[in-house]
Write an enzyme that holds these catalytic residues in place. Structure first.
Site, PDB file in Angstrom:
ATOM      1  N   GLU A  63      43.156  40.434  41.013  1.00  0.00           N
ATOM      2  CA  GLU A  63      43.033  38.982  41.129  1.00  0.00           C
ATOM      3  C   GLU A  63      43.966  38.164  41.829  1.00  0.00           C
ATOM      4  O   GLU A  63      45.067  38.846  42.161  1.00  0.00           O
ATOM      5  CB  GLU A  63      42.947  38.257  39.674  1.00  0.00           C
ATOM      6  CG  GLU A  63      43.993  38.217  38.714  1.00  0.00           C
ATOM      7  CD  GLU A  63      44.292  37.241  38.001  1.00  0.00           C
ATOM      8  OE1 GLU A  63      44.251  36.198  38.219  1.00  0.00           O
ATOM      9  OE2 GLU A  63      44.555  37.737  36.835  1.00  0.00           O
TER      10      GLU A  63
ATOM     11  N   LYS B 154      42.613  26.830  41.809  1.00  0.00           N
ATOM     12  CA  LYS B 154      42.462  28.140  40.985  1.00  0.00           C
ATOM     13  C   LYS B 154      40.940  27.993  40.618  1.00  0.00           C
ATOM     14  O   LYS B 154      40.410  27.269  40.246  1.00  0.00           O
ATOM     15  CB  LYS B 154      43.222  27.648  39.785  1.00  0.00           C
ATOM     16  CG  LYS B 154      42.963  28.576  38.458  1.00  0.00           C
ATOM     17  CD  LYS B 154      44.062  27.979  37.367  1.00  0.00           C
ATOM     18  CE  LYS B 154      43.516  28.701  36.198  1.00  0.00           C
ATOM     19  NZ  LYS B 154      44.197  28.190  34.754  1.00  0.00           N
TER      20      LYS B 154
ATOM     21  N   ASP C  52      39.241  24.229  24.222  1.00  0.00           N
ATOM     22  CA  ASP C  52      39.541  25.089  25.450  1.00  0.00           C
ATOM     23  C   ASP C  52      39.566  26.542  25.195  1.00  0.00           C
ATOM     24  O   ASP C  52      40.311  27.056  24.624  1.00  0.00           O
ATOM     25  CB  ASP C  52      41.177  24.612  25.578  1.00  0.00           C
ATOM     26  CG  ASP C  52      41.638  25.268  26.922  1.00  0.00           C
ATOM     27  OD1 ASP C  52      41.016  26.268  27.640  1.00  0.00           O
ATOM     28  OD2 ASP C  52      42.753  24.875  27.295  1.00  0.00           O
TER      29      ASP C  52
ATOM     30  N   ALA D 233      36.823  30.424  30.620  1.00  0.00           N
ATOM     31  CA  ALA D 233      35.352  30.982  31.253  1.00  0.00           C
ATOM     32  C   ALA D 233      35.440  32.495  31.449  1.00  0.00           C
ATOM     33  O   ALA D 233      34.412  33.194  31.779  1.00  0.00           O
ATOM     34  CB  ALA D 233      35.073  30.331  32.575  1.00  0.00           C
ATOM     35  N   ASP D 234      36.732  33.225  31.249  1.00  0.00           N
ATOM     36  CA  ASP D 234      36.757  34.565  31.360  1.00  0.00           C
ATOM     37  C   ASP D 234      35.985  35.199  30.341  1.00  0.00           C
ATOM     38  O   ASP D 234      35.311  36.375  30.487  1.00  0.00           O
ATOM     39  CB  ASP D 234      38.338  35.122  31.255  1.00  0.00           C
ATOM     40  CG  ASP D 234      39.327  34.392  32.398  1.00  0.00           C
ATOM     41  OD1 ASP D 234      38.854  34.026  33.289  1.00  0.00           O
ATOM     42  OD2 ASP D 234      40.437  34.646  32.354  1.00  0.00           O
TER      43      ASP D 234
ATOM     44  N   LYS E 267      46.941  36.912  25.844  1.00  0.00           N
ATOM     45  CA  LYS E 267      48.205  36.236  26.004  1.00  0.00           C
ATOM     46  C   LYS E 267      48.522  35.889  24.526  1.00  0.00           C
ATOM     47  O   LYS E 267      47.790  35.247  23.802  1.00  0.00           O
ATOM     48  CB  LYS E 267      48.555  35.032  26.719  1.00  0.00           C
ATOM     49  CG  LYS E 267      49.026  35.674  28.003  1.00  0.00           C
ATOM     50  CD  LYS E 267      48.883  34.735  29.316  1.00  0.00           C
ATOM     51  CE  LYS E 267      47.270  34.625  29.749  1.00  0.00           C
ATOM     52  NZ  LYS E 267      47.115  33.987  30.631  1.00  0.00           N
TER      53      LYS E 267
HETATM   54  N1  PSU Z   1      47.649  36.050  32.854  1.00  0.00           N
HETATM   55  C1  PSU Z   1      48.766  35.804  33.288  1.00  0.00           C
HETATM   56  N2  PSU Z   1      48.983  34.905  34.639  1.00  0.00           N
HETATM   57  C2  PSU Z   1      47.917  34.414  34.967  1.00  0.00           C
HETATM   58  C3  PSU Z   1      46.773  34.188  34.399  1.00  0.00           C
HETATM   59  C4  PSU Z   1      46.503  35.096  33.156  1.00  0.00           C
HETATM   60  O1  PSU Z   1      49.469  36.624  32.831  1.00  0.00           O
HETATM   61  O2  PSU Z   1      48.384  33.717  35.933  1.00  0.00           O
HETATM   62  C5  PSU Z   1      45.465  33.544  34.808  1.00  0.00           C
HETATM   63  C6  PSU Z   1      44.432  34.566  35.289  1.00  0.00           C
HETATM   64  O3  PSU Z   1      43.809  34.445  36.472  1.00  0.00           O
HETATM   65  C7  PSU Z   1      43.217  34.052  34.118  1.00  0.00           C
HETATM   66  C8  PSU Z   1      43.592  32.662  34.055  1.00  0.00           C
HETATM   67  O4  PSU Z   1      42.056  34.212  34.356  1.00  0.00           O
HETATM   68  O5  PSU Z   1      45.010  32.596  33.977  1.00  0.00           O
HETATM   69  C9  PSU Z   1      43.040  32.022  32.811  1.00  0.00           C
HETATM   70  O6  PSU Z   1      43.083  30.559  33.089  1.00  0.00           O
HETATM   71  P1  PSU Z   1      42.397  29.648  31.858  1.00  0.00           P
HETATM   72  O7  PSU Z   1      42.877  29.901  30.580  1.00  0.00           O
HETATM   73  O8  PSU Z   1      42.536  28.292  32.340  1.00  0.00           O
HETATM   74  O9  PSU Z   1      40.741  30.158  32.008  1.00  0.00           O
HETATM   75 MN    MN Z   2      41.069  26.577  29.687  1.00  0.00          MN
END
Ligand code: PSU
Ligand code: MN
Length: 313
Positions: free
Chosen positions: A24, A85, A137, A140-141, A158
């Site tokens: 990614e 993003k 929150d 979408a992953d 995380k």
């Molecule tokens: N984990 C990391 N660094 C990142 C991300 C995840 O250590 O930058 C990114 C990935 O691209 C993941 C996104 O898909 O954060 C998720 O963002 P959100 O929580 O807004 O869906």
């Molecule tokens: Mn989010």
């Protein structure tokens, strides 16, 4: 213009039927500071090559979806300002409008499946954020893992997320969550979370075989492999807990919302740990790239063996 463009390296690998690993780009533009982001992206690509596969970093440059970036394109992306993003919701918009965008886990999965790449390595996936019962929150992953047939190698979710809720949503969506080489679900910067993972596998071959079996069953959706950070690089949960709590409070107080939440928390945790979180993040991404390459190599071998005419008795 074609829907997507391969880098020469990826085109050659796909033509020859060699193992490819998708990577990614949001981690480059929104996840790590310059210049470590570029150095890490280069090292991750090299780790994939060293393990016998071809890296395909995915991003949108000037409205073109790239499956694999050249060295110059990778450098340009790592230094670019104002890159969007991209997730499932905005990938098409960025392409249609000729923009620049980095792909999250969700958008990278969509692009990988389109290009016939079945394995994708990253750092951590998005998930259910703490306090989601108030904010709703949820990344979408998670839905993408339920819909798109790519095996994703990450270091667990995380620790800024609500891990039990994230597991519940993944279960609802029918996503196999597989801890690699241990029973415990890894927690990104920490190798263990104290939560038992739903599934466990110990070899790349097992992961590849399960991926193939899902396809034979006609099941959409991918697999999530949670690969623990190497012990010598981990930050203990005890050490991280107060940092994460502080970062979460800061995000709420500053009114950080939507797409900005994950990048904000990563940056805040970087500051609060004096940069230690970044070193751990780099170590785990490299570790995932190596496992992703091994899974892709195993998958390529298994696919070739099943395509070969069966030996005459
Ligand atoms: N984990 C990391 N660094 C990142 C991300 C995840 O250590 O930058 C990114 C990935 O691209 C993941 C996104 O898909 O954060 C998720 O963002 P959100 O929580 O807004 O869906
Ligand atoms: Mn989010």
């Amino acid at each position: 213009m074609n829907l997507y463009a391969h880098s020469p390296e990826v085109a050659a690998a796909l033509d020859a039927g060699r193992a490819v690993v998708a990577l990614e780009s949001t981690i480059i533009t929104h996840g790590m500071p310059w210049p470590r982001n570029l150095q890490t992206a280069q090292a991750v690509e090299q780790a994939v090559r060293d393990a016998g596969a071809t890296p395909a970093t995915i991003a949108v440059l000037d409205g073109q979806l790239h499956i694999g970036l050249t060295g110059a394109e990778l450098e340009r992306l790592a230094q670019a300002k104002g890159v969007a993003k991209l997730s499932r919701a905005d990938l098409a918009v960025c392409l249609a409008q000729g923009g620049n965008g980095a792909t999250t886990v969700a958008a990278t999965m969509i692009a990988a499946e389109l290009a016939g790449i079945q394995v994708f390595a990253t750092g951590g996936i998005g998930g259910v954020h703490k306090g989601a019962e108030e904010t709703f929150d949820i990344s979408a992953d998670l839905q993408e893992l339920g819909a798109t047939r790519v095996t994703v190698i990450a270091a667990g979710a995380k620790a800024i997320l609500d891990l039990p809720k994230t597991l519940e949503v993944l279960e609802t969506l029918g996503v196999p969550v597989i801890a690699y080489g241990q029973d415990d679900l890894p927690a990104f910067w920490s190798a263990t979370s104290g939560i038992k993972a739903p599934l466990r596998m110990d070899t790349p071959q097992q992961i590849a075989a399960a991926h193939r079996m899902r396809a034979r069953l006609g099941l959409p959706g991918g697999q999530l492999v949670a690969n623990p950070i190497p012990k010598d690089a981990e930050i203990s949960q005890a050490q991280l807990a107060p940092v994460i709590a502080q970062a979460t409070v800061d995000a709420t107080e500053l009114g950080i919302k939507g797409k900005a939440v994950t990048p904000f928390l990563l940056q805040r945790i970087f500051d609060l740990t004096g940069g230690a979180s970044l070193e751990a993040n780099i170590a785990l991404v490299l570790n995932n790239a190596r496992l992703g390459a091994a899974v892709s190599v195993a998958l390529t071998a298994q696919n070739a063996a099943s395509d070969a005419p069966s030996p005459k008795a």
